[in-house]
Design a protein around this motif. Structure first.
Motif, PDB file in Angstrom:
ATOM      1  N   PRO A 160       0.833  -1.309  -0.004  1.00 32.53           N
ATOM      2  CA  PRO A 160       0.028   0.062   0.036  1.00 32.53           C
ATOM      3  C   PRO A 160       0.864   1.219  -0.006  1.00 32.53           C
ATOM      4  CG  PRO A 160      -0.724  -1.612   1.657  1.00 32.53           C
ATOM      5  CD  PRO A 160       0.546  -2.104   1.196  1.00 32.53           C
ATOM      6  N   ILE A 161       0.522   2.193  -0.742  1.00 29.81           N
ATOM      7  CA  ILE A 161       1.418   3.422  -0.957  1.00 29.81           C
ATOM      8  C   ILE A 161       1.172   4.379   0.355  1.00 29.81           C
ATOM      9  CG2 ILE A 161       1.900   5.442  -2.543  1.00 29.81           C
ATOM     10  CD1 ILE A 161       0.554   4.071  -4.648  1.00 29.81           C
ATOM     11  N   THR A 162       2.471   4.337   1.097  1.00 27.46           N
ATOM     12  CA  THR A 162       2.483   5.408   2.165  1.00 27.46           C
ATOM     13  C   THR A 162       3.244   6.773   1.914  1.00 27.46           C
ATOM     14  OG1 THR A 162       4.260   4.203   2.878  1.00 27.46           O
ATOM     15  CG2 THR A 162       1.979   3.541   3.607  1.00 27.46           C
ATOM     16  N   ALA A 163       3.050   7.643   2.795  1.00 27.44           N
ATOM     17  CA  ALA A 163       4.066   8.743   2.654  1.00 27.44           C
ATOM     18  C   ALA A 163       4.368   9.357   3.834  1.00 27.44           C
ATOM     19  CB  ALA A 163       3.360   9.920   1.624  1.00 27.44           C
ATOM     20  N   MET A 164       5.302  10.040   4.141  1.00 30.55           N
ATOM     21  CA  MET A 164       5.721  11.128   5.186  1.00 30.55           C
ATOM     22  C   MET A 164       5.607  12.479   4.647  1.00 30.55           C
ATOM     23  SD  MET A 164       8.742   9.412   7.475  1.00 30.55           S
ATOM     24  CE  MET A 164       8.393  10.668   8.866  1.00 30.55           C
ATOM     25  N   MET A 165       5.068  13.415   5.509  1.00 31.62           N
ATOM     26  CA  MET A 165       4.934  14.647   5.222  1.00 31.62           C
ATOM     27  C   MET A 165       5.662  15.559   6.093  1.00 31.62           C
ATOM     28  SD  MET A 165       1.400  17.206   6.261  1.00 31.62           S
ATOM     29  CE  MET A 165       0.322  16.313   5.241  1.00 31.62           C
ATOM     30  N   SER A 166       5.980  16.762   5.413  1.00 30.03           N
ATOM     31  CA  SER A 166       7.391  17.662   5.968  1.00 30.03           C
ATOM     32  C   SER A 166       6.544  18.196   6.842  1.00 30.03           C
ATOM     33  CB  SER A 166       7.723  18.305   4.872  1.00 30.03           C
ATOM     34  OG  SER A 166       6.917  19.584   4.658  1.00 30.03           O
ATOM     35  N   TYR A 167       7.245  18.516   8.113  1.00 29.82           N
ATOM     36  CA  TYR A 167       6.746  19.329   9.182  1.00 29.82           C
ATOM     37  C   TYR A 167       6.281  20.777   8.893  1.00 29.82           C
ATOM     38  CZ  TYR A 167       6.744  21.213  13.938  1.00 29.82           C
ATOM     39  OH  TYR A 167       6.287  21.860  15.113  1.00 29.82           O
ATOM     40  N   GLN A 168       6.875  21.350   7.861  1.00 30.69           N
ATOM     41  CA  GLN A 168       6.531  22.773   7.400  1.00 30.69           C
ATOM     42  C   GLN A 168       5.252  22.575   6.855  1.00 30.69           C
ATOM     43  OE1 GLN A 168       9.717  21.315   6.975  1.00 30.69           O
ATOM     44  NE2 GLN A 168      10.582  22.886   8.587  1.00 30.69           N
ATOM     45  N   THR A 169       5.049  21.503   5.937  1.00 31.57           N
ATOM     46  CA  THR A 169       3.638  21.274   5.150  1.00 31.57           C
ATOM     47  C   THR A 169       2.336  20.908   6.399  1.00 31.57           C
ATOM     48  OG1 THR A 169       4.772  20.407   3.236  1.00 31.57           O
ATOM     49  CG2 THR A 169       2.388  20.041   3.458  1.00 31.57           C
ATOM     50  N   TRP A 170       2.852  20.177   7.282  1.00 33.40           N
ATOM     51  CA  TRP A 170       1.828  19.981   8.473  1.00 33.40           C
ATOM     52  C   TRP A 170       1.462  21.457   9.217  1.00 33.40           C
ATOM     53  CZ3 TRP A 170       3.044  17.834  13.780  1.00 33.40           C
ATOM     54  CH2 TRP A 170       2.016  17.291  14.422  1.00 33.40           C
ATOM     55  N   GLU A 171       2.554  22.088   9.245  1.00 30.60           N
ATOM     56  CA  GLU A 171       2.138  23.496   9.899  1.00 30.60           C
ATOM     57  C   GLU A 171       1.496  24.621   9.176  1.00 30.60           C
ATOM     58  OE1 GLU A 171       4.826  27.052  12.196  1.00 30.60           O
ATOM     59  OE2 GLU A 171       5.999  25.354  11.080  1.00 30.60           O
ATOM     60  N   ASN A 172       2.236  24.650   7.982  1.00 27.17           N
ATOM     61  CA  ASN A 172       1.451  25.892   7.221  1.00 27.17           C
ATOM     62  C   ASN A 172       0.328  25.562   6.391  1.00 27.17           C
ATOM     63  OD1 ASN A 172       3.872  27.209   7.694  1.00 27.17           O
ATOM     64  ND2 ASN A 172       4.837  26.394   5.530  1.00 27.17           N
ATOM     65  N   PHE A 173      -0.244  24.072   6.244  1.00 25.55           N
ATOM     66  CA  PHE A 173      -1.481  23.760   5.440  1.00 25.55           C
ATOM     67  C   PHE A 173      -2.377  22.936   6.402  1.00 25.55           C
ATOM     68  CE2 PHE A 173       1.790  24.372   2.006  1.00 25.55           C
ATOM     69  CZ  PHE A 173       0.968  25.065   0.898  1.00 25.55           C
ATOM     70  N   TYR A 174      -2.063  22.541   7.422  1.00 25.98           N
ATOM     71  CA  TYR A 174      -2.859  22.089   8.201  1.00 25.98           C
ATOM     72  C   TYR A 174      -2.949  22.163   9.665  1.00 25.98           C
ATOM     73  CZ  TYR A 174      -3.043  19.213   3.848  1.00 25.98           C
ATOM     74  OH  TYR A 174      -3.313  19.214   2.429  1.00 25.98           O
TER      75      TYR A 174
END
Length: 845
Positions: A160-174
């Protein structure tokens, strides 16, 4: 401690009593040191900074060349830095010398993905994502900010396709929403589960102005991107970084890896041909330090950053000369005070300590001010170097290293240039105070002070000439005849592959895009292409004209739609351009540029009707030449004689192998829209238009054509502007230095000037006398600076465009500017000298 505090309080009182000296000295040092600290901030971040990972010193990168992005071929020098998935797997399994060996996608920044969260009404947006091996984060010794790290189980075929999100994206977009972990995102229309968040400080394996927002397993690339090259053992697209076990010899490891590489290549078809067999023995790898990651930005900016260090160093030298002059003048003026203190019993060492304490206090004040200047300067540098880059992982805030650098530089400068004046002042004899009132007519500036002014003038000329040369070079670049018309033209970058379109659906999509944009009022032409002029892109290969001997030259290919040439302003000179009839299934045609004709045909030979293709009898007749267009600048103004050919974007040459659905050459990346008048809202129109066709069809980047062209000169513009700033700063400091020495001379010669005027000297004569001294020092500085400037050009001419020697206009403007500054610096004290009352001057004695 009591004595030290007394010295500090006395030093502060003395500096407060002479605000002119204090402000001038602090500002001079702050500007000189702050400029150097600002440059050091960028140098430290780009050239000296290690990755924020565990034990970066034990990391090595396999390769030393800046190779990108997807390639297939041999290296004549045998130096390899880009690898296939097959090579990575074999290296990893056969080398226990690595505790971990990881691979990462080399050119992710050229292949953005489209992502949206599977909840709410979130719009699909273009995003940077990097495909990495499952042990990537483990190799760097990282811990997740939330969730878990990617592992080897995630990086398997069919997982199954997984991914890690960058901390900056987590902060800025979510906004740190914890529900992001475990949620599903649609990445290139494929469902992807977010399993974790990267550490806060981690920006990837290389310093880039657009770091990845997502990290996906390497084996999922074929599913997410729809590519096939990762399965080909001869297609290279990966970089490798590994952590070496303690005690392993890097030299022996390099030899071992090079031998393994030759064994791997020996089994490949690429090296089985007669032409390539001799190259096999040359193939090797070079291990380099991996602690700083892949030196991508370092290699791009390194030369210019080192140049800026030298330039800022010259400014600091000028600032130091100013400080030396100020402290010398202050020391001479305080000889009577020091003599009085000696008469009252103070030892020379005690006086010297007091004066050095004043230098240290001055250094502390200047250091604090220079930190503020460096902060503002670093922000300015970042805006110049990365215009519009909001995610650049470089902090302009003063780090401990920068603060320490500024304070140490302030301390060394103030103390070093304060010792001589302090020694002179501390050596005053008690008897000097009795002679302090003796009339003198010769108390002007010392030879040392005048020499410092001359040196300032010479160095300022060098920097002003440099500013002129780089400005001229930038002008040559920007005003080159690129054979382009950017007026009322807009560039819309998009990626139909990430929106889920297959090659068989592409032709209908392009027709739909053209029709939708043509429906917008004011739109004249709509061109779609694999890439547009002045983009950092270049696809091409060898070329052979059917019926002619093979030439050892290649050409760049751009795939286009019928209105493309009109949309970018390129003119067809002979024959025709790509037409509406040149569709999939029709005879394949090509349009070539003038450089192509000059290279592959004899003078006067007509290329129309001739066939060409890739080298080899099977493909040399792939394309029929139907037209010739003018030479248009594409990747760089500096790339002369750029052979190019253009083919219809939905045509396949007869020799093409493989099924249509695997042919990624059908995918365009650029829409060029030409309008009859400026359309300020074109970006929102473009986004709405593509979204109405398909919600997953996101705008990757939008620019005016003028902005895209200007982006190619960012580094040159930054250097030119900084040279102008530093040249202006040097001129200001030199002017202040000349003004200070001239004013000091006038003050010392008050009685002499009074006597001259009492004996009949006119005001104009006095002004001319003072001006003559200032101009003479400046002319001597020019005499030294001109040959120095000629000598220095040899070190920067590789950075200049169409300039190989000193430009007379730049030299003349720099010299006149410096002379004008000298006139101003001399006229003000001269005017003040001419206003001296002779009687009052004589009474002051």
């Amino acid at each position: 401690m009591t004595t030290i505090m007394q010295d500090v309080r006395y030093a502060l009182r003395q500096l407060r009593k002479t605000p002119g000296f204090t402000i001038t000295a602090v500002l001079t040092l702050a500007l000189g040191i702050g400029a150097n600290a600002a440059i050091f901030t960028l140098v430290n971040a780009v050239l000296l900074r290690d990755l924020p990972v565990s034990d970066p010193k034990s990391l090595v990168r396999i390769g030393d060349r800046r190779a990108c992005c997807v390639g297939k071929g041999t290296h004549s020098d045998g130096d390899n830095g880009l690898f296939s998935t097959d090579t990575f797997d074999k290296f990893r399994s056969a080398n226990p010398d690595f505790s971990e060996l990881a691979a990462m996608e080399a050119g992710y920044e050229y292949r953005p993905l489209t992502a949206r969260r599977d909840s709410g009404q979130e719009q699909a947006r273009s995003t940077m994502a990097e495909f990495v091996s499952g042990n990537y984060f483990r190799m760097f010794g990282l811990q997740p900010a939330a969730g878990r790290l990617m592992n080897d189980a995630d990086d398997r075929e069919g997982a199954p396709i997984t991914a890690m999100m960058s901390y900056q994206t987590w902060e800025n977009f979510y906004n740190f929403d914890s529900s992001v972990i475990g949620s599903t995102f649609w990445v290139n229309t494929k469902p992807v589960t977010i399993i974790g968040i990267t550490p806060k400080a981690f920006f990837g394996d290389r310093l880039r102005s657009s770091p990845p927002e997502f990290y996906l397993p390497l084996r999922s690339e074929s599913v997410v991107r729809g590519t096939t090259y990762e399965r080909d053992p001869e297609t290279t697209y990966l970089w490798m970084i590994g952590r070496v076990k303690p005690g392993v010899s890097r030299d022996l490891l390099q030899q071992k890896l090079s031998q393994q590489l030759r064994q791997i290549f020996a089994t490949q078809h690429l090296y089985s041909t007669q032409a390539n067999k001799p190259l096999l023995d040359r193939q090797h790898v070079i291990l380099t330090d991996g602690g700083e990651g892949v030196p991508d930005m370092q290699q791009s900016y390194g030369t210019r950053l080192k140049l800026l260090l030298w330039i800022s160093g010259l400014v600091l030298v000028i600032a130091c000369a100013n400080i030396a002059n100020l402290l010398l003048a202050r020391g001479m003026a305080r000889k009577s005070e020091m003599a009085a203190r000696a008469a009252l019993g103070a030892s020379r060492s005690r006086v010297l300590r007091q004066l050095l304490t004043e230098s240290l206090v001055l250094a502390a004040l200047s250091g604090a001010a220079s930190v503020a200047v460096s902060y503002a300067g670093a922000h300015l540098l970042l805006r110049m170097a990365f215009p519009g880059g909001q995610a650049v992982p470089i902090a302009a805030e003063p780090s401990l290293a920068v603060i320490g650098f500024a304070l140490l530089l302030s301390l060394v400068t103030a103390v070093l240039f304060g010792i001589a004046p302090a020694w002179i002042a501390a050596g005053a004899q008690p008897a000097d105070i009795l002679r302090s009132g003796t009339r003198t007519t010769t108390g002007g500036a010392s030879l040392l002070q005048r020499s410092l002014v001359v040196a300032q003038a010479g160095l300022s000329l060098v920097l002003l000439v440099g500013a002129g040369l780089f400005a001229r070079s930038l002008g040559n670049l920007e005003h080159s005849d690129m054979k382009l018309d950017p007026t009322n033209r807009y560039i819309v970058h998009f990626d139909p592959q990430t929106a889920g379109y297959s090659p068989s659906q592409i032709e209908a999509l392009y027709r739909n895009i053209e029709n939708q944009f043509h429906a917008v009022p004011g739109v004249l032409k709509v061109g779609i292409s694999s890439y547009a002029p002045m983009e950092d892109n270049n696809n091409g290969g060898g070329v052979q004209i059917q019926g002619k001997p093979q030439v050892d030259k290649g050409a760049t290919v751009v795939k286009v739609t019928p209105e493309y040439f009109d949309s970018v302003g390129t003119h067809v000179l002979t024959g025709r351009g790509v037409g509406v009839q040149d569709v999939y299934g029709a005879p394949s045609i090509g349009v070539v540029n003038q450089a192509f004709v000059r290279t592959f045909f004899n003078p006067g030979e007509n290329p129309i009707g001739r066939r060409f293709g890739s080298p080899g009898p099977k493909s040399s007749g792939d394309f029929l030449i139907v037209g010739v267009v003018e030479d248009t600048v594409y990747q760089s103004v500096e790339w002369k004689n750029h052979e190019m050919y253009f083919t219809p974007i939905t045509q396949r040459p007869p020799s093409a192998d493989g099924p249509l659905e695997e042919d990624t050459s059908f995918y365009a990346s650029t829409i060029v829209v030409s309008t009859s008048h400026p359309v300020p809202e074109m970006e929102s129109i473009a986004r709405r238009t593509l979204s109405s066709i398909n919600p997953n069809l996101a705008v990757v980047r939008f620019q005016t054509f003028s902005a895209q062209i200007a982006d190619n000169f960012v580094e040159e513009r930054m250097i030119s502007r900084l040279m102008l700033i530093f040249g202006g700063l040097a001129l200001l400091l030199a002017t202040i230095g000349l003004y200070g020495v001239t004013s000091y001379t006038v003050a010392r010669r008050t009685s002499e000037i009074g006597i001259r005027m009492a004996l009949g000297a006119k005001r104009g004569d006095v002004v001319l006398m003072v001006l003559r001294s200032a101009i003479t020092q400046t002319l001597i500085g020019l005499a030294i600076g001109v040959p120095t400037a000629f000598y220095c050009v040899r070190f920067v001419k590789s950075q200049l465009y169409e300039l190989t020697t000193l430009d007379p206009a730049a030299l003349a403007i720099a010299a006149l500017t410096l002379l004008l500054a000298a006139l101003i610096a001399g006229w003000l004290p001269g005017r003040r000298a001419a206003s001296i009352d002779p009687a009052r001057a004589l009474r002051s004695e």
